[in-house]
Design a protein around this motif. Structure first.
Motif, mmCIF file in Angstrom:
data_model
loop_
_atom_site.group_PDB
_atom_site.id
_atom_site.type_symbol
_atom_site.label_atom_id
_atom_site.label_comp_id
_atom_site.label_asym_id
_atom_site.label_seq_id
_atom_site.Cartn_x
_atom_site.Cartn_y
_atom_site.Cartn_z
ATOM 1 N N ALA A 136 0.833 -1.207 0.000
ATOM 2 C CA ALA A 136 0.000 0.000 0.000
ATOM 3 C C ALA A 136 0.863 1.250 0.000
ATOM 4 N N TYR A 137 0.376 2.288 -0.677
ATOM 5 C CA TYR A 137 1.060 3.573 -0.624
ATOM 6 C C TYR A 137 0.059 4.694 -0.871
ATOM 7 N N TRP A 138 0.483 5.894 -0.514
ATOM 8 C CA TRP A 138 -0.357 7.087 -0.647
ATOM 9 C C TRP A 138 0.418 8.166 -1.372
ATOM 10 N N ARG A 139 -0.298 8.976 -2.130
ATOM 11 C CA ARG A 139 0.301 10.118 -2.814
ATOM 12 C C ARG A 139 -0.550 11.362 -2.551
ATOM 13 N N GLY A 140 0.087 12.501 -2.562
ATOM 14 C CA GLY A 140 -0.638 13.745 -2.361
ATOM 15 C C GLY A 140 0.275 14.935 -2.540
ATOM 16 N N GLY A 141 -0.293 16.116 -2.616
ATOM 17 C CA GLY A 141 0.491 17.334 -2.688
ATOM 18 C C GLY A 141 1.107 17.584 -4.056
ATOM 19 N N THR A 142 1.828 18.699 -4.147
ATOM 20 C CA THR A 142 2.499 19.084 -5.381
ATOM 21 C C THR A 142 3.865 19.677 -5.056
ATOM 22 N N GLY A 143 4.796 19.529 -5.990
ATOM 23 C CA GLY A 143 6.134 20.059 -5.797
ATOM 24 C C GLY A 143 7.172 18.969 -5.942
ATOM 25 N N LYS A 144 8.365 19.224 -5.413
ATOM 26 C CA LYS A 144 9.423 18.218 -5.469
ATOM 27 C C LYS A 144 9.002 16.995 -4.673
ATOM 28 N N PRO A 145 9.206 15.787 -5.192
ATOM 29 C CA PRO A 145 8.798 14.581 -4.461
ATOM 30 C C PRO A 145 9.491 14.447 -3.100
ATOM 31 N N LEU A 146 8.704 14.043 -2.114
ATOM 32 C CA LEU A 146 9.196 13.805 -0.754
ATOM 33 C C LEU A 146 8.727 12.431 -0.319
ATOM 34 N N LEU A 147 9.679 11.531 -0.074
ATOM 35 C CA LEU A 147 9.394 10.170 0.370
ATOM 36 C C LEU A 147 9.281 10.160 1.891
ATOM 37 N N LEU A 148 8.181 9.628 2.418
ATOM 38 C CA LEU A 148 7.943 9.555 3.860
ATOM 39 C C LEU A 148 8.067 8.102 4.301
ATOM 40 N N VAL A 149 8.991 7.834 5.226
ATOM 41 C CA VAL A 149 9.290 6.461 5.639
ATOM 42 C C VAL A 149 8.957 6.311 7.125
ATOM 43 N N HIS A 150 7.958 5.498 7.417
ATOM 44 C CA HIS A 150 7.399 5.400 8.773
ATOM 45 C C HIS A 150 8.222 4.490 9.691
ATOM 46 N N GLY A 151 7.714 4.340 10.919
ATOM 47 C CA GLY A 151 8.422 3.573 11.935
ATOM 48 C C GLY A 151 7.718 2.304 12.366
ATOM 49 N N TYR A 152 8.276 1.669 13.401
ATOM 50 C CA TYR A 152 7.768 0.427 13.989
ATOM 51 C C TYR A 152 7.005 0.762 15.263
ATOM 52 N N PRO A 153 5.876 0.131 15.493
ATOM 53 C CA PRO A 153 5.199 -0.918 14.722
ATOM 54 C C PRO A 153 4.017 -0.365 13.928
ATOM 55 N N THR A 154 4.095 0.904 13.565
ATOM 56 C CA THR A 154 2.919 1.584 13.026
ATOM 57 C C THR A 154 2.910 1.578 11.495
ATOM 58 N N ALA A 155 2.636 2.685 10.836
ATOM 59 C CA ALA A 155 2.422 2.666 9.386
ATOM 60 C C ALA A 155 2.480 4.092 8.848
ATOM 61 N N ALA A 156 2.244 4.240 7.548
ATOM 62 C CA ALA A 156 2.277 5.558 6.926
ATOM 63 C C ALA A 156 1.238 6.503 7.521
ATOM 64 N N TRP A 157 0.245 5.957 8.186
ATOM 65 C CA TRP A 157 -0.752 6.771 8.900
ATOM 66 C C TRP A 157 -0.074 7.725 9.887
ATOM 67 N N ASP A 158 1.130 7.395 10.333
ATOM 68 C CA ASP A 158 1.882 8.268 11.239
ATOM 69 C C ASP A 158 2.032 9.681 10.687
ATOM 70 N N TRP A 159 1.943 9.828 9.360
ATOM 71 C CA TRP A 159 2.178 11.134 8.727
ATOM 72 C C TRP A 159 0.902 11.945 8.533
ATOM 73 N N HIS A 160 -0.242 11.441 8.979
ATOM 74 C CA HIS A 160 -1.487 12.095 8.592
ATOM 75 C C HIS A 160 -1.616 13.520 9.134
#
Length: 289
Positions: A24-48
């Motif tokens: 699973a992955y999510w995309r959003g926003g505009t501009g230069k690409p920024l890769l968000l790498v989450h932690g343990y034991p959670t998920a990309a939801w950490d960035w919401h």
């Protein structure tokens, strides 16, 4: 600007195949690409909580790593190198070249591996700046929680059997600051993503990253030293795992790198102090080091 709800977040998920695993992955926003790498034991939801703010200036890419969140959760095959491979495969799948990265916790190790590959010219080209949040950047500074110590022992399988919502909530809350504790609803959301597709049963398997950190410590630190002009650390001081002591080590060992200490928060600064994290990260990513 309001953050998405978990239901909305789930509905926005996209998927790609990585080695036969649905990722699973999510995309959003505009501009230069920024890769968000989450932690343990959670998920990309950490960035919401920082998603919309970061997305004003960056095209965001945030996967759930294999074994986490909504991605497949096989019973074996976990390593930081494989997770780094997945991120590279996703960037290639999306046709992304130049990009920056924001990494946290388990994702710190993935970020260090990607920096090492950049130095060796063995990874996907285009990685620029990297902003670190709390994590085990230096193995000698990592203060493992009791659940982690159990997880890497021969009795590691008990982690999945013994960890229920109540126990998870208590343990998880201990790494947050006293004034930024997660609510019951937030704990339910984090736990729902961990439990998805039986993920709570493999939590100990994901802890292989602790051994990876020791094995690759010299190579990963060398990558940090080489990249000092491109990296920075935003650190929650009250984190018992990788808080002020890790921040101080960063300042001493990487004097050419940026650093910012948030005195009032713990291990999840992007959840506990999202406005400050987003402001500092955007400042660093938008200006030369």
């Amino acid at each position: 600007m309001s953050a998405p709800t978990l239901t909305e977040w789930r509905g926005r998920a996209q998927y790609f195949d990585f080695g036969g695993k649905r990722t699973a992955y999510w995309r959003g926003g505009t501009g230069k690409p920024l890769l968000l790498v989450h932690g343990y034991p959670t998920a990309a939801w950490d960035w919401h909580r920082v998603w919309d703010t970061l997305g004003q200036d960056h095209a965001l890419i945030a996967p759930d790593m294999i074994g986490f969140g909504l991605s497949d959760k096989p019973r074996s095959g976990y390593s930081i190198h494989r997770q780094a491979d997945m991120h590279e495969a996703l960037l290639k799948h999306l046709g992304i070249g130049e990009h920056d990265a924001l990494v946290h916790d388990y994702g710190v190790s993935v970020g260090q591996e990607l920096l090492a590959r950049r130095a060796e010219k063995s990874g996907v080209a285009g990685l620029g700046k990297m902003v670190f949040l709390n994590g085990g950047i230096f193995p000698d500074q990592h203060r493992a929680r009791p659940i982690q110590k159990l997880g890497v022992s021969p009795l590691g399988f008990l982690v999945g059997l013994l960890t229920k919502r109540e126990k998870f909530g208590k343990s998880f809350s201990e790494v947050f600051g006293p004034d930024t504790q997660p609510s019951a609803q937030e704990l339910d959301e984090f736990w729902a993503l961990i439990r998805h597709n039986g993920g709570n049963r493999i939590m100990h398997k994901l802890l292989h990253y602790i051994a990876d950190r020791r094995t690759h410590a010299d190579r990963w630190f060398d990558a940090l030293k080489r990249a000092q002009g491109d990296i920075g650390l935003i650190n929650g001081a009250l984190d018992p795992v990788s808080g002020r002591h890790t921040y101080q080590a960063w300042c001493e060992r990487l004097p050419g790198a940026r650093h910012h200490l948030i005195e009032s928060v713990g291990h999840y600064p992007q959840v506990e102090a999202p406005e400050e994290v987003a402001r500092i990260a955007l400042k660093w990513l938008g200006n030369p080091a």
